[in-house]
Design a protein around this motif. Structure first.
Motif, PDB file in Angstrom:
ATOM      1  N   SER A 192     -28.930   0.980   7.200  1.00 17.84           N
ATOM      2  CA  SER A 192     -28.817   1.153   5.816  1.00 17.84           C
ATOM      3  C   SER A 192     -30.288   1.441   5.066  1.00 17.84           C
ATOM      4  O   SER A 192     -30.268   2.501   4.259  1.00 17.84           O
ATOM      5  CB  SER A 192     -28.475  -0.285   5.284  1.00 17.84           C
ATOM      6  N   GLU A 195     -30.259   5.494   5.651  1.00 23.40           N
ATOM      7  CA  GLU A 195     -29.518   6.059   4.802  1.00 23.40           C
ATOM      8  C   GLU A 195     -30.094   6.328   3.320  1.00 23.40           C
ATOM      9  O   GLU A 195     -30.022   7.406   2.534  1.00 23.40           O
ATOM     10  CB  GLU A 195     -28.095   5.504   4.751  1.00 23.40           C
ATOM     11  N   ARG A 274     -28.979   0.392  -3.854  1.00 21.52           N
ATOM     12  CA  ARG A 274     -28.594  -0.508  -2.537  1.00 21.52           C
ATOM     13  C   ARG A 274     -29.934  -0.885  -1.798  1.00 21.52           C
ATOM     14  O   ARG A 274     -30.011  -1.947  -1.129  1.00 21.52           O
ATOM     15  CB  ARG A 274     -27.600   0.353  -1.727  1.00 21.52           C
ATOM     16  N   LEU A 307     -24.349  -4.528   3.916  1.00 21.98           N
ATOM     17  CA  LEU A 307     -24.371  -4.053   5.319  1.00 21.98           C
ATOM     18  C   LEU A 307     -22.640  -3.727   5.685  1.00 21.98           C
ATOM     19  O   LEU A 307     -22.518  -2.851   6.460  1.00 21.98           O
ATOM     20  CB  LEU A 307     -25.079  -5.067   6.298  1.00 21.98           C
ATOM     21  N   ARG A 310     -21.342  -0.003   3.650  1.00 23.67           N
ATOM     22  CA  ARG A 310     -21.952   1.564   4.123  1.00 23.67           C
ATOM     23  C   ARG A 310     -20.773   2.356   4.544  1.00 23.67           C
ATOM     24  O   ARG A 310     -19.706   1.898   4.670  1.00 23.67           O
ATOM     25  CB  ARG A 310     -23.043   1.217   5.329  1.00 23.67           C
TER      26      ARG A 310
END
Length: 310
Positions: A192, A195, A274, A307, A310
Motif C-alpha cells: 500500500s 502505491e 491513504r 488494506l 486497494r
C-alpha cells in the motif's frame, strides 16, 4: 492515577482535578466529577455539570507534548468560532500550570453527540451517505481558512512531504522493538505504501489549513450526522490530503465513495491521503494494541479498511 496510558505522564486523577478547580475555579470546585473514558490518549477528561448553563469538560494533558498541543488549540478555537458548518469547542477557562499540576489545562463547554467510535455500530453502509457529505463539506470549509496562524507541517510529520513519512513507516516495520509482524500484515502495508509513494511527486501539493487528526474520537455525531469536531491541537498548514483521512478512519466503502466525490479529491491526493492514514494506523496498532488501549482497536479497524481498499 487516572487510567495511565503512557510510560511517562502526569497524574490526572480526580484528586488533581479537584485541587485545580479549588485553586483556580472555585465556582466549580464542589461539583460532581465524571471521568470520560474515550479512545483519546492525549488528555484525561472529566465532565462537570454546573447548576446553570451547559455542562463542561475539564481537560488535563497527560504529557508535555499533549500540553503543547493544548496551548496551540486554545489559540485556534476562538479563531474558528462560527466559521464551520459544525460546532467546535468553546473555551470556558484556560487553566494555568501550578504546584498541583505542571501543565496548562482547560475547561471547555460540553458538546452534544457521541464520538464516531462510540457510534460505530450505527455508522455502517448504506447509512453513511449523509455523514460522508457532512464530512466533505466540513473538510472543504477547513481547507478554505487562510488567516489562522498555525505552524507548517514539516518533513516526517503527517501532512508534510510524504516520502520522509514513508521512510519512518518502513523503520517501524523493521525495528525489532515493535515486532510488527506479530500485529499486522507487513507486506500488505508495504504494498500500500509503495502505491502511494509512486504518486507522491505526481502533482503539486496544495498546502492548506488542516485539522490534522480527523479520527473517530475527534468526530461527534448524532443520528448519523456530523455535529462537531474537537481536538484542534494538531491544526497546521500542510497537505490538504491529510484531512481526507476520515475516508478510512470513519467511513465504510460506500460512504468513502460519496466522500471522495464530494471533496473532488484527485487520484494522487487520494493516494497521499491513504498513505497518511496508513502511517497513523500502523503507528497506532504498534503502540496502543500492546498497551490494551481502545485506540489500538480504532487504528486496527482503519488499517483493515485501508488494506482491503486497494
Amino acid at each position: 492515577m487516572s487510567d495511565r496510558i503512557h510510560d511517562d505522564e502526569a497524574d490526572t486523577s480526580v484528586t488533581i482535578v479537584r485541587a485545580l478547580l479549588d485553586e483556580q475555579c472555585p465556582q466549580w470546585a464542589d461539583l460532581e466529577l465524571h471521568q470520560l473514558l474515550t479512545s483519546g490518549t492525549d488528555n484525561a477528561m472529566w465532565r462537570i455539570s454546573p447548576p446553570s448553563g451547559p455542562d463542561h469538560i475539564v481537560r488535563l494533558p497527560r504529557t508535555e507534548g499533549a500540553a503543547a498541543s493544548l496551548v496551540k488549540e486554545l489559540t485556534v478555537l476562538p479563531a474558528l468560532a462560527d466559521r464551520l458548518p459544525v460546532r467546535v469547542p468553546t473555551i470556558a477557562y484556560a487553566g494555568q500550570p501550578s504546584p498541583v499540576f505542571s501543565h496548562p489545562w482547560a475547561v471547555v463547554e460540553w458538546l452534544d453527540g457521541g464520538d464516531a467510535w462510540q457510534a460505530r455500530s450505527s455508522l455502517l453502509d448504506p447509512d453513511t451517505d449523509a455523514l460522508a457529505a457532512d464530512l466533505a463539506e466540513t473538510v472543504r470549509a477547513i481547507g478554505a481558512i487562510t488567516d489562522i496562524d498555525v505552524p507548517n507541517r514539516v518533513p516526517g510529520t503527517r501532512g508534510g512531504p510524504l516520502l520522509p513519512l514513508l521512510v519512518d513507516l518502513e523503520q517501524w516495520l523493521t525495528d525489532e522493538q515493535w515486532d510488527a509482524a506479530r500485529l499486522l500484515d507487513v507486506e500488505a502495508v508495504r504494498n500500500s505504501a509503495a502505491e502511494s509513494a509512486e504518486a507522491a511527486t505526481a502533482e503539486i501539493v496544495a498546502d492548506r489549513f488542516v485539522h490534522g487528526d480527523l479520527i473517530p474520537g475527534n468526530i461527534l455525531v448524532s443520528d448519523r450526522r456530523l455535529q462537531a469536531i474537537i481536538d484542534w491541537g494538531g491544526a497546521g498548514i500542510g497537505d490538504a490530503a491529510l484531512d481526507l483521512v476520515p475516508a478510512w478512519s470513519i467511513l465504510d466503502r460506500r460512504g468513502r465513495g460519496v466522500f471522495r466525490a464530494a471533496t473532488g479529491a484527485t487520484e494522487t491526493a487520494w493516494l497521499r491521503a491513504r498513505a497518511f492514514a496508513l502511517q497513523q494506523a500502523v503507528g497506532g496498532v504498534l503502540y496502543y494494541v500492546p498497551r490494551g488501549h481502545q485506540l489500538g482497536e480504532v487504528m486496527r479497524r482503519t488499517l483493515a479498511r485501508i488494506l482491503s481498499d486497494r
